[in-house]
Scaffold this active site. Structure first.
Site, mmCIF file in Angstrom:
data_model
loop_
_atom_site.group_PDB
_atom_site.id
_atom_site.type_symbol
_atom_site.label_atom_id
_atom_site.label_comp_id
_atom_site.label_asym_id
_atom_site.label_seq_id
_atom_site.Cartn_x
_atom_site.Cartn_y
_atom_site.Cartn_z
ATOM 1 N N LYS A 191 0.853 -1.188 0.000
ATOM 2 C CA LYS A 191 0.000 0.000 0.000
ATOM 3 C C LYS A 191 0.889 1.239 0.000
ATOM 4 O O LYS A 191 1.454 1.617 1.035
ATOM 5 C CB LYS A 191 -0.913 -0.003 1.234
ATOM 6 C CG LYS A 191 -2.041 1.051 1.182
ATOM 7 C CD LYS A 191 -1.556 2.376 1.742
ATOM 8 C CE LYS A 191 -2.675 3.389 1.830
ATOM 9 N NZ LYS A 191 -2.439 4.600 1.032
ATOM 10 N N SER A 245 4.072 8.519 10.238
ATOM 11 C CA SER A 245 4.059 9.291 11.479
ATOM 12 C C SER A 245 4.034 8.384 12.705
ATOM 13 O O SER A 245 3.528 7.253 12.657
ATOM 14 C CB SER A 245 2.836 10.215 11.513
ATOM 15 O OG SER A 245 1.649 9.470 11.743
ATOM 16 N N GLY A 249 1.717 5.068 13.397
ATOM 17 C CA GLY A 249 2.508 3.855 13.559
ATOM 18 C C GLY A 249 2.310 3.191 14.906
ATOM 19 O O GLY A 249 2.187 1.958 14.992
ATOM 20 N N GLU A 266 8.994 2.434 11.185
ATOM 21 C CA GLU A 266 9.959 3.533 11.202
ATOM 22 C C GLU A 266 9.147 4.812 11.144
ATOM 23 O O GLU A 266 8.413 5.044 10.190
ATOM 24 C CB GLU A 266 10.924 3.426 10.029
ATOM 25 C CG GLU A 266 11.810 2.193 10.066
ATOM 26 C CD GLU A 266 12.640 2.076 11.327
ATOM 27 O OE1 GLU A 266 12.905 3.117 11.974
ATOM 28 O OE2 GLU A 266 13.012 0.961 11.684
ATOM 29 N N CYS A 300 12.946 11.724 7.602
ATOM 30 C CA CYS A 300 12.763 11.448 9.028
ATOM 31 C C CYS A 300 14.063 11.592 9.805
ATOM 32 O O CYS A 300 14.039 11.745 11.023
ATOM 33 C CB CYS A 300 12.163 10.063 9.237
ATOM 34 S SG CYS A 300 13.131 8.734 8.494
ATOM 35 N N GLU A 401 7.448 17.038 15.334
ATOM 36 C CA GLU A 401 8.030 16.880 14.001
ATOM 37 C C GLU A 401 7.286 17.761 12.993
ATOM 38 O O GLU A 401 6.062 17.715 12.903
ATOM 39 C CB GLU A 401 7.960 15.418 13.551
ATOM 40 C CG GLU A 401 8.651 15.171 12.229
ATOM 41 C CD GLU A 401 8.621 13.715 11.818
ATOM 42 O OE1 GLU A 401 9.644 13.238 11.287
ATOM 43 O OE2 GLU A 401 7.578 13.059 12.027
#
Length: 500
Positions: A191, A245, A249, A266, A300, A401
């Protein structure tokens, strides 16, 4: 094989910008049961629709899972050497289509053609690493208490697995996940991010050309909330590998692991770079520019907090503003441009939100902080590299972030305070320090609470032969890449053998 070629030719004829692209399930390009589609646009020119993609529903996901389940036994029993041949073939295909792939990435992500070419090259290097791992997918022989008993371990695939990738490195991260998953003998539901569905389609086409059998790799496009929920709940999915994010996650990880499946994620970072007084400041700032501003900070592992002793803070800030002002933002295909557009409208809104929040909370805007609409940039999501000073650890800009080209300069009194400040965050992905003091460099390595760290190297630097992952809210599960890349995708079986 003839049927596969016909299907590939049919899709290739439709591989034109603005076309409607389908899901790939059980070796066929098929429309969604929902009958709905959604567009992917060029963030550098929002008037250009790159393609229309299936807005898949739960039934589509279940069809892909069935396809993967039906194909698992045959694929898992295929020699790992032959499975590795698919990856080896893919290297050649990526080499042949380098420029086309880079063009797709620039159009759909917004990054410059130079950055896109680097992503393609990194993907090729990753495949070279993964294809070699086919010869090393091995267990171990260990001694038994009874000398007449032979004991060993073997590695076995998990079954049907799901891969969810982000928009920022759509080709690279897709390959980083799919390649080891299929090499280990699993069958995959892929996906891609909705903003980079076109690159997702192209990735699957290349895997099929490389020889992946039908059902082993399936592509589903559409809303993450719908597809992700089925990945969370469906017991046929034995593992999920996700990049995105931390909020999503962590929630996905709880759901997946609560039913006994494996989770690898991750996620976010709020990475710090420390520059000490003894460093070559100008060289250090080139590293900060690379990791914090280039690619619009959409990495990231990019630097978003720059921690410096108060004695050099003014000089560092002035030089950083000079570097930021020299960054040319514009059409990603222009060779003289350093930054293209941010990836989508939401990224633009997020950038503007954090700029406003930082100003409202008392940080000093030294440079940037605006959407760029002059010089033929009015049709895209172009933003200025941004520098803030006077930032403290309680400000939002120091904790959350942004995923944009924003660097916050934070002042400290001494080296120990710098490390404490760098660690005082919920994330723990990457970090960097610039210093000529070897003792301080090694102390930093031992005490910084991140999964990846650097000395006199930008925080976003990585190489495929090393494991990649973070600590705290930045990662879940085993590392990607490196010698441990296959660990997540296999189970270990202990074997005891004794003759009658």
């Amino acid at each position: 094989m003839a049927t596969t070629n016909v299907l590939l030719n049919e899709q290739k004829e439709n591989f034109q910008y603005g076309s409607t692209f389908k899901n790939y399930i059980n070796g066929e390009w098929v429309p969604s049961i929902s009958g709905e589609i959604s567009p992917s646009i060029n963030p550098g020119n929002i008037q250009e629709v790159l393609g229309y993609f299936q807005k898949s529903n739960v039934e589509d996901v279940q069809a892909a899972i069935k396809s993967a389940k039906d194909s698992f036994l045959a694929w898992s029993k295929t020699s790992v050497i032959k499975r590795g041949d698919v990856l080896f073939n893919l290297i050649y295909l990526l080499e042949q289509e380098k420029e086309e792939l880079a063009t797709l990435i620039t159009k759909e992500v917004g990054k410059t053609i130079k950055a896109a070419r680097l992503e393609v090259e990194a993907s090729i290097q990753a495949l070279k690493h993964f294809s070699g791992e086919a010869n090393r997918l091995a267990g171990e022989t260990v001694p038994a208490n009874d000398p007449n008993t032979f004991t060993c371990t073997i590695k076995e695939p998990l079954g049907v697995v799901a891969v969810v990738t982000p928009f920022n490195f759509p080709l690279g991260i897709g390959i980083y996940k799919i390649a080891p998953a299929i090499l280990a003998g699993n069958t995959v539901i892929f996906k891609p991010a909705s903003d980079t569905s076109l690159i997702g389609v192209k990735t699957v086409e290349l895997f099929v050309k490389a020889g992946i059998p039908k059902g082993v790799l399936n592509l589903i496009t559409g809303p993450g909330s719908v597809i992700g929920q089925e990945f969370s709940d469906n017991k046929e999915i034995k593992a999920v590998s996700f990049t995105g994010s931390s909020e999503i996650g962590i929630a996905l990880g709880r759901a997946v692991t609560s039913r006994g499946a494996k989770m690898q994620a991750e996620m976010g970072g709020k990475n710090a770079t420390i520059i000490l007084e003894d460093a070559d400041i100008e060289q250090a700032l080139k590293g900060v520019v690379t990791s914090g501003f280039i690619n619009n900070g959409q990495s990231c592992t990019g630097t978003s907090r720059l921690i410096v002793p108060r004695s050099i803070a003014k000089k560092v800030t002035e030089l950083l503003v000079k570097e930021a002002s020299a960054i040319n933002v514009g059409d990603g295909f222009a060779e003289e441009v350093h930054n293209g557009a941010v990836a989508n409208e939401q990224q633009l809104k997020t950038y503007l939100h954090y700029v406003k929040t930082a100003i409202d909370e008392g940080a000093t805007l030294e440079y940037g902080g605006e959407k760029l609409t002059d010089l033929n940039r009015e049709k895209g999501y172009f933003v200025s590299p941004t520098v803030f000073s006077g930032v403290n650890k309680n400000m939002t800009i120091a904790k959350e972030e942004i995923f944009g080209p924003v660097v916050a300069v934070m002042e400290v009194e001494n080296y120990n305070e710098a490390i404490d400040l760098a660690n005082d965050i919920e994330f723990g992905l990457s970090s960097a320090i610039y210093t000529n003091d070897l003792e301080k460099a090694f102390y930093f390595i031992r005490h910084i609470d991140t999964g990846v760290t650097h000395v006199n190297i930008p925080s976003n630097h990585y190489e495929n032969q090393l494991p990649f992952g973070g600590k705290k809210d930045s990662s879940i599960g085993p590392r990607e890449q490196g010698s441990s890349a296959l660990d997540f995708w296999v189970e270990t079986k202990a074997v005891y053998i004794k003759p009658y």
